[in-house]
Design an enzyme around this catalytic site. Sequence first.
Site, PDB file in Angstrom:
ATOM      1  N   GLU A  27       5.332   2.932   1.792  1.00 38.82           N
ATOM      2  CA  GLU A  27       6.562   3.358   1.129  1.00 38.82           C
ATOM      3  C   GLU A  27       7.778   3.087   2.001  1.00 38.82           C
ATOM      4  O   GLU A  27       7.694   3.150   3.223  1.00 38.82           O
ATOM      5  CB  GLU A  27       6.535   4.875   0.917  1.00 38.82           C
ATOM      6  CG  GLU A  27       5.319   5.383   0.214  1.00 38.82           C
ATOM      7  CD  GLU A  27       5.298   6.907   0.175  1.00 38.82           C
ATOM      8  OE1 GLU A  27       4.466   7.440  -0.542  1.00 38.82           O
ATOM      9  OE2 GLU A  27       6.117   7.555   0.866  1.00 38.82           O
TER      10      GLU A  27
ATOM     11  N   CYS B  44      14.685   4.040   5.198  1.00 39.16           N
ATOM     12  CA  CYS B  44      13.635   4.763   5.926  1.00 39.16           C
ATOM     13  C   CYS B  44      12.350   3.971   5.703  1.00 39.16           C
ATOM     14  O   CYS B  44      11.888   3.835   4.572  1.00 39.16           O
ATOM     15  CB  CYS B  44      13.512   6.179   5.360  1.00 39.16           C
ATOM     16  SG  CYS B  44      12.137   7.105   6.057  1.00 39.16           S
TER      17      CYS B  44
ATOM     18  N   CYS C 119      -1.469   7.330   9.029  1.00 41.72           N
ATOM     19  CA  CYS C 119      -0.935   7.735  10.337  1.00 41.72           C
ATOM     20  C   CYS C 119      -2.050   8.384  11.145  1.00 41.72           C
ATOM     21  O   CYS C 119      -2.852   9.145  10.599  1.00 41.72           O
ATOM     22  CB  CYS C 119       0.214   8.726  10.129  1.00 41.72           C
ATOM     23  SG  CYS C 119       1.002   9.212  11.689  1.00 41.72           S
TER      24      CYS C 119
ATOM     25  N   CYS D 191      -0.461  15.421  11.673  1.00 44.91           N
ATOM     26  CA  CYS D 191       0.283  16.675  11.665  1.00 44.91           C
ATOM     27  C   CYS D 191      -0.171  17.468  10.430  1.00 44.91           C
ATOM     28  O   CYS D 191      -0.352  16.883   9.353  1.00 44.91           O
ATOM     29  CB  CYS D 191       1.785  16.409  11.599  1.00 44.91           C
ATOM     30  SG  CYS D 191       2.371  15.499  13.045  1.00 44.91           S
TER      31      CYS D 191
ATOM     32  N   CYS E 252       1.740  17.267   6.977  1.00 43.58           N
ATOM     33  CA  CYS E 252       2.225  15.947   6.544  1.00 43.58           C
ATOM     34  C   CYS E 252       1.256  15.257   5.590  1.00 43.58           C
ATOM     35  O   CYS E 252       0.061  15.138   5.881  1.00 43.58           O
ATOM     36  CB  CYS E 252       2.464  15.073   7.778  1.00 43.58           C
ATOM     37  SG  CYS E 252       2.934  13.390   7.373  1.00 43.58           S
TER      38      CYS E 252
ATOM     39  N   CYS F 290       7.917  11.740   2.503  1.00 41.26           N
ATOM     40  CA  CYS F 290       6.738  11.785   3.372  1.00 41.26           C
ATOM     41  C   CYS F 290       5.403  11.435   2.721  1.00 41.26           C
ATOM     42  O   CYS F 290       4.508  12.268   2.632  1.00 41.26           O
ATOM     43  CB  CYS F 290       6.615  13.174   3.975  1.00 41.26           C
ATOM     44  SG  CYS F 290       8.160  13.820   4.573  1.00 41.26           S
TER      45      CYS F 290
END
Length: 385
Positions: free
Chosen positions: A101, A114, A121, A125, A128, A345
């Site tokens: 994205e 962004c 990832c 976290c 997230c 996110c």
Amino acid sequence: MSRAKYEPQPSLYDLTLAELEAWLAARGLPKYRARQIFGWAYGQLVAEYDAMTNLPATLRATLAAELPFAPYPAVREVAIAEPEGETIKTLFATPDERHVEAVLMFYPDRATACISCQVGCPIRCTFCATGLGGLERNLTTGEMVAQVVTLARRARTAGRALTNVVMMGMGEPLANYEPSLKMIGILNEPAGLGFGARRVTVSTAGIVPNIDRLTDEPVQVNLAVSLHAPTDELRSALVPLNRRWPVAELLAACRRYSERTHRRVTFEYILIKELNDAPELAAELVRRLAGTLCHVNLIPCNPTAAGPFQSPSGATIDRFAGILRIGGIATTVRWSRGVAIAAACGQLRAEHETQTGRPRLAGARTARRVPVVAPTPAVAAPVGA
Ligand code: SAH
């Protein structure tokens, strides 16, 4: 297509100006063509070689065959009008059938892209959406540059110029270090986009050795650090990487960065209801950041499928911000853009893959074979191991 065997074909967007000159020279072609190509690709933002009318047709054909333009198409675009300007989210599908994205945000005085630097990832976290499935693979330089160019083109269509790039999409830029830095170098190229490195922000969850590496780079970028908690106990629960590089080490690296570069570090602090929003934590944050050239960005948490995390009330946010400001810390509250279009996110990818039936955890299985931090001279072992 076999997902495991996929190796991205180099695209024009993978090459620096010097590399393109060498590519041309190796084919007995004049170097000056590289600047012409950069001018078309990044100045005019053309999307095909045939638009480069001052290049010979044979060269255009060779380029199209050997250095294709877009490493991936945009498969979905959603836009929402917000009080400060429009937010446009684009979902890209890679040739190996993965999704990343990028978000274009218009403000009255700037337009910010962004972008994502990894599929998934490795940091995981807890709050997230991207971290849920782990790391699928690193993006190449070209795949990152393509996001910027696509959004720059989109901004131009809206009569605007792209002014800023933030690496705050999916992934951890300092875990995909060389491709990320190479991308910044390409954006920086005066014959191309001419994007001053000060208009590029790298956001990290805190890979300390690579913050130090970034500090020593000749190209200076803005550094944002996802802090989210002032104590090790709490931060380790939110950002597992903290067990490897605890708060004191992270803040020391940030101070080295600001002392060397004379630049402010931005600390991102997601405010999560009843988890890290207490006044005592704000006071602790003031103590820990005292004397650091910095700015704190408070980000009310977006609820995700990742867990029961919610934003505190406006009053709690104001109280937290007030304590920081009274403590002498420059503080802003950043409401996430695009929440209504699942732009925050990793949410659009999650939604798209659910709708198209792609199993969410397929990437996580592949992920175990990928080093969590790409080996670099500074960091050779997986994070959080
Ligand atoms: N890995 C990098 C960059 C990508 S995340 C980093 O950690 O900084 C970019 C920002 O989005 C980070 O500050 C991250 O903590 C934040 N973020 C992730 N999930 C979020 C959520 N549910 N609500 C608000 N911000 C979130």
